[in-house]
Every structure is written in C-alpha cells, then in structure tokens.
Write an enzyme that holds these catalytic residues in place. Structure first.
Site, PDB file in Angstrom:
ATOM      1  CD1 TRP A 133      -5.293 -12.225   4.546  1.00  0.00           C
ATOM      2  CD2 TRP A 133      -5.697 -14.274   5.730  1.00  0.00           C
ATOM      3  NE1 TRP A 133      -4.775 -13.689   3.624  1.00  0.00           N
ATOM      4  CE2 TRP A 133      -4.913 -14.499   4.629  1.00  0.00           C
ATOM      5  CE3 TRP A 133      -5.573 -15.192   6.848  1.00  0.00           C
ATOM      6  CZ2 TRP A 133      -4.930 -15.944   4.381  1.00  0.00           C
ATOM      7  CZ3 TRP A 133      -5.664 -16.429   6.452  1.00  0.00           C
ATOM      8  CH2 TRP A 133      -5.031 -16.926   5.133  1.00  0.00           C
ATOM      9  CG  ASN A 134      -1.147 -15.350   8.549  1.00  0.00           C
ATOM     10  OD1 ASN A 134      -0.763 -14.238   8.702  1.00  0.00           O
ATOM     11  ND2 ASN A 134      -0.371 -16.548   8.193  1.00  0.00           N
ATOM     12  CE  LYS A 157      -2.693  -2.557   2.193  1.00  0.00           C
ATOM     13  NZ  LYS A 157      -4.008  -2.930   2.287  1.00  0.00           N
ATOM     14  CG  HIS A 158      -4.305  -5.431   9.442  1.00  0.00           C
ATOM     15  ND1 HIS A 158      -3.783  -6.824   9.119  1.00  0.00           N
ATOM     16  CD2 HIS A 158      -4.509  -5.599  10.726  1.00  0.00           C
ATOM     17  CE1 HIS A 158      -3.554  -7.700  10.048  1.00  0.00           C
ATOM     18  NE2 HIS A 158      -3.961  -6.977  11.339  1.00  0.00           N
ATOM     19  N   PRO A 160      -7.307  -6.271   3.842  1.00  0.00           N
ATOM     20  CG  PRO A 160      -7.716  -6.448   1.664  1.00  0.00           C
ATOM     21  CD  PRO A 160      -6.536  -6.457   2.574  1.00  0.00           C
ATOM     22  CB  SER A 210       2.079 -13.198  -1.411  1.00  0.00           C
ATOM     23  OG  SER A 210       1.770 -11.987  -2.166  1.00  0.00           O
ATOM     24  CD  GLU A 231       6.742 -14.163   7.525  1.00  0.00           C
ATOM     25  OE1 GLU A 231       6.582 -15.017   6.493  1.00  0.00           O
ATOM     26  OE2 GLU A 231       6.179 -14.074   8.582  1.00  0.00           O
ATOM     27  CG  LEU A 232       8.279 -12.135   1.102  1.00  0.00           C
ATOM     28  CD1 LEU A 232       8.962 -12.006  -0.141  1.00  0.00           C
ATOM     29  CD2 LEU A 232       7.151 -11.195   1.426  1.00  0.00           C
ATOM     30  CB  CYS A 265       4.240 -17.579   6.557  1.00  0.00           C
ATOM     31  SG  CYS A 265       3.338 -16.394   5.912  1.00  0.00           S
ATOM     32  CD  GLU A 362       3.029 -20.108   1.697  1.00  0.00           C
ATOM     33  OE1 GLU A 362       3.226 -20.110   2.835  1.00  0.00           O
ATOM     34  OE2 GLU A 362       3.338 -19.354   0.641  1.00  0.00           O
TER      35      GLU A 362
END
Length: 446
Positions: A133-134, A157-158, A160, A210, A231-232, A265, A362
């Site tokens: 979402w960011n 799949k975005h 929610p 995440s 990409e976490l 991130c 993080e």
C-alpha cells in the site's frame, strides 16, 4: 477468521471510504483465465506495438493524474505533493521503457564454434503481483511496465486498504485501450493467492511486502517451481563520516527518513554517524525534523501525513517504547498525536545500540534511530550488522572511502552523498532478508 470484505479507511479521519468483497475461488479462477487469454493475445503483438501502448498508458495516467493522486492521498495518507510526484514518476517510467525497452529485448546473435546461435527473450506468461500500500501506483507500475513490454500479462493482488487505487489503475489501463486480460486485478485472500500460485497458467510471481509475506509466498512459489522476485523489508543504514558536507547530509537524511511519512522500504532508518561529527549532525537533524509540518494529506503544506493503518501506528509506538526501555534516548517526538487521525510525531532516538529494537527491526514510520560509530571502519561494521540489505547511503568527501564502502556494504544499492531512490535506469532489489531478484533497468525485462 477472514472478514467478508476488505475495507478502505481514510487514515486522516478514520472514515470508511469503501468496502470490497473478497474474491471467491470461482472469481480467482476467472481472473486467472482472463490473464491467460490476455497473454495469449498480447504475446503475439510486436515489441514496438507494446511500446506504443506504454506511451498510451503514460498519456492516460497523466489525464487522470489529479484523480490518482487524490485517491492515494485519501486511502493511505500520502501527502498530496508526494502523491502527485508519484504519478509523474510512474508516467515517466512508461515513457522510458517505451523508448529504451525494445532495444533491450532484441535478439543477440553469437557464435558457437562454427555455428550461428541466437539468444532471444521470450515472455513467460501471466505474472501474479502481490503489491503493498505504501506506493499504490509506483509499486504496481514499477513491475508491470517491463513485465508487459516483455509480452507477459499482469494480474494484481493489491493491498486491501488501497483497492480504490487498484480499481482506478485498471480504469487507466482501459483508457489506454489495453486488451482485456493483459492487466487485471483480483481482491484475493491468502487462500486465493495460494490458488493462483498453484495454477499452472500462472508463470511467475512478484512480491513487495513484509519478510513474513515474502517467505510464505516464496516458499509456495518454490514448491510450485515458479520464478519469483521478492522485494521485502529494509533497515537501511545512512552513514555520515567526519568529512561529510553536514548541510547536505542533514537535508538528505531528513528527506530520506520522513518521505511518505517514513513508510518506505528502501529508506534511511539507521543513522550511523562517525563520532567527530555526531553531536553537530544530531542537533541539526533534530532541528530540521522539528520543522516538519504534520497535517492533513490533502494540504500542500503538509510534510508528514497520517500513517496508513492504525495497527501499524500501534506497532511503531511499541518499537519506540521498547527501544527506550532498552536504554536509548528520546530526542524528539515519540508519541501518537491525539485526535481522530492516525498521526505519529516525527521522532528521533539517540544512543541506539546494535542490540536494541530500533537497530534490529525495521521502523516503518516517521522514526529515526541514531548510532555513533568510533570511526569509519566501525561505521561499516555497524551498517552490515543487520538481517536486511536493501540499500545504503554514505556521506563522505573522500572518493576512495566512498568506493570502499560501495564494495563492502552488504546491500542491493549504495548511494553516495544522496539518499536512496528507485529509478527506471538502475536495477533495484536487495540481499539477505530484503529479498532477491531485481526490478527496473534491463533486469526488469530479462
């Protein structure tokens, strides 16, 4: 137990914006079938035609630029000037790949002994994208644009809480007259994602999110023998050495930490400052962070908006409190801002040691952690003392030292005298628990 609907909530007011039913197994199947049908048509189009459609997408995006920016600002609290910049950057990405991408996909003739050989880049098939979402638009297009140029279809799949953004992105693709199924989205549950991963028609998976989500999806992709890009999380070091330009370093540090309300991130999180400059840097950093304006995301004067979700603010506050209980010093902020909105004060923690929460975990919000290094060698050691390895920043006037840090830092990208940023022209991705695989540049195609 999964709720029957996903709800979008304005984090500035707590107001419910919209609710979206979770996709049933039948609806996930339908979305996969459409993506597969779209791929079988799209793969036969020439690369030049696909490039032209990307140009059309850039035009369509610019035509809805303010609508898209306002949607992101409402759904996840992004300050409006930053939201507009995200739209502009995403449209420019379309243009860049349209211009430079076709050459990257050309066949490469070569000689094998006395025979001619050729390397060709063929599309894989429908790609499932699990996005966060960011950056509701940039994260999607960063992967989708090269994926589509290469001849694949893209099934989103975005997150929610930004499904209004997903819906609007789909409308923008329709405005650009992409064939049905080439770009699609589905509000899948975790079970729906597993269903898609295990479907033979889904060729690959890309995930930004995440560590926990990436590990779960990566394990399923591996079991299904599907390629994936992960990409976490990141806990990027921002290293300031004694010879750094202090004014430039502080300006970049504040921008790098508090952009997008600290919800990035690949962003400065651990500030590792050499002892000789630590006091001066810290005071200037506090002064600059104190001057940031916290306010409604639709106000152009706001530097920091609300955090995207109320549970994430609670988690961030717990991390701050844990770090303070471990012996760190609160230099600024450290509190939830009272009121209906999901605001957290710009925060600076000092005397952060490697064993503390803010160093090891993080911090996904407007919190900076400052650690003092004895010397440059110690700064490098501290920077690499992390489970994450997305990007890093080094401020120094010594080019030889900058080159040394670039070689020795354990991360996907190093930025010298400037804070971390993604760019279409440069490969993006991490190592360690920040994931694997690369996006953007020619890597995003190949």
């Amino acid at each position: 137990m999964t709720q029957s609907v996903a709800t979008s909530v304005n984090p500035a007011t707590g107001e419910t914006l919209a609710s979206y039913p979770w996709a049933t197994a039948e609806e996930v199947e339908q979305a996969i079938a459409q993506a597969d049908a779209g791929f079988r048509q799209w793969r036969r189009e020439s690369v030049s035609h696909r490039a032209q459609k990307l140009r059309d997408l850039g035009v369509a995006l610019r035509n809805r630029a303010e609508e898209m920016a306002q949607m992101m600002s409402r759904e996840m609290g992004k300050p409006i000037l930053q939201a507009r910049a995200e739209v502009t950057k995403s449209a420019s990405l379309c243009d860049w790949y349209a211009e430079h991408g076709p050459a990257m996909l050309r066949a490469e003739p070569t000689q094998v002994e006395n025979q001619n050989a050729v390397i060709e880049y063929r599309p894989l098939g429908p790609v499932l994208a699990v996005m966060p979402w960011n950056f509701p638009l940039w994260q999607v297009l960063r992967g989708a644009v090269p994926i589509l140029l290469a001849g694949n279809s893209y099934l989103l799949k975005h997150a929610p809480n930004v499904l209004g953004s997903a819906e609007l992105i789909a409308r923008i693709f329709a405005d650009a007259r992409f064939p049905q199924g080439v770009f699609g989205w589905v509000n899948a549950t975790n079970d729906g994602v597993s269903q898609a991963i295990n479907d033979r028609r889904i060729a690959a998976i890309t995930v930004t999110g995440s560590v926990r989500a990436g590990a779960a999806i990566g394990a399923q992709a591996g079991a299904a023998l599907k390629k994936c890009v992960l990409e976490l999380g990141g806990s990027d070091p921002f290293i300031v050495l004694n010879d750094a330009d202090l004014d430039l370093a502080v300006k970049a540090a504040v921008a790098g930490r508090y952009q997008n309300t600290g919800q990035v991130c690949a962003a400065a999180k651990r500030f590792i400052v050499e002892a000789g400059i630590a006091d001066a840097f810290t005071q200037r950093f506090i002064d600059a962070a104190s001057a940031l304006k916290v306010g409604a995301p639709d106000k152009e004067e706001s530097d920091i908006g609300p955090m995207a979700r109320f549970d994430l603010r609670d988690e961030l506050h717990q991390q701050v409190q844990a770090t303070l209980s471990e012996g760190a010093t609160l230099l600024l902020g450290g509190e939830k801002i009272a009121g209906e909105g999901n605001y957290y004060a710009p925060t600076v923690l000092g005397n952060v040691a490697p064993e503390m929460t803010a160093f090891r975990q993080e911090l996904f919000g407007p919190v900076a952690a400052i650690t003092v290094a004895k010397d440059a060698e110690h700064a490098l050691q501290l920077a690499n003392d992390s489970d994450f390895g997305l990007s890093a920043t080094v401020f120094t006037a010594n080019s030889a030292l900058a080159a040394l840090f670039s070689r020795e830092l354990e991360c996907g990208g190093v930025f010298i005298n400037g804070y971390s940023a993604s760019d279409a022209r440069v490969a993006f991705g991490g190592v360690k628990k920040s994931g694997f695989g690369r996006e953007l540049s020619h890597f995003g195609l190949h």
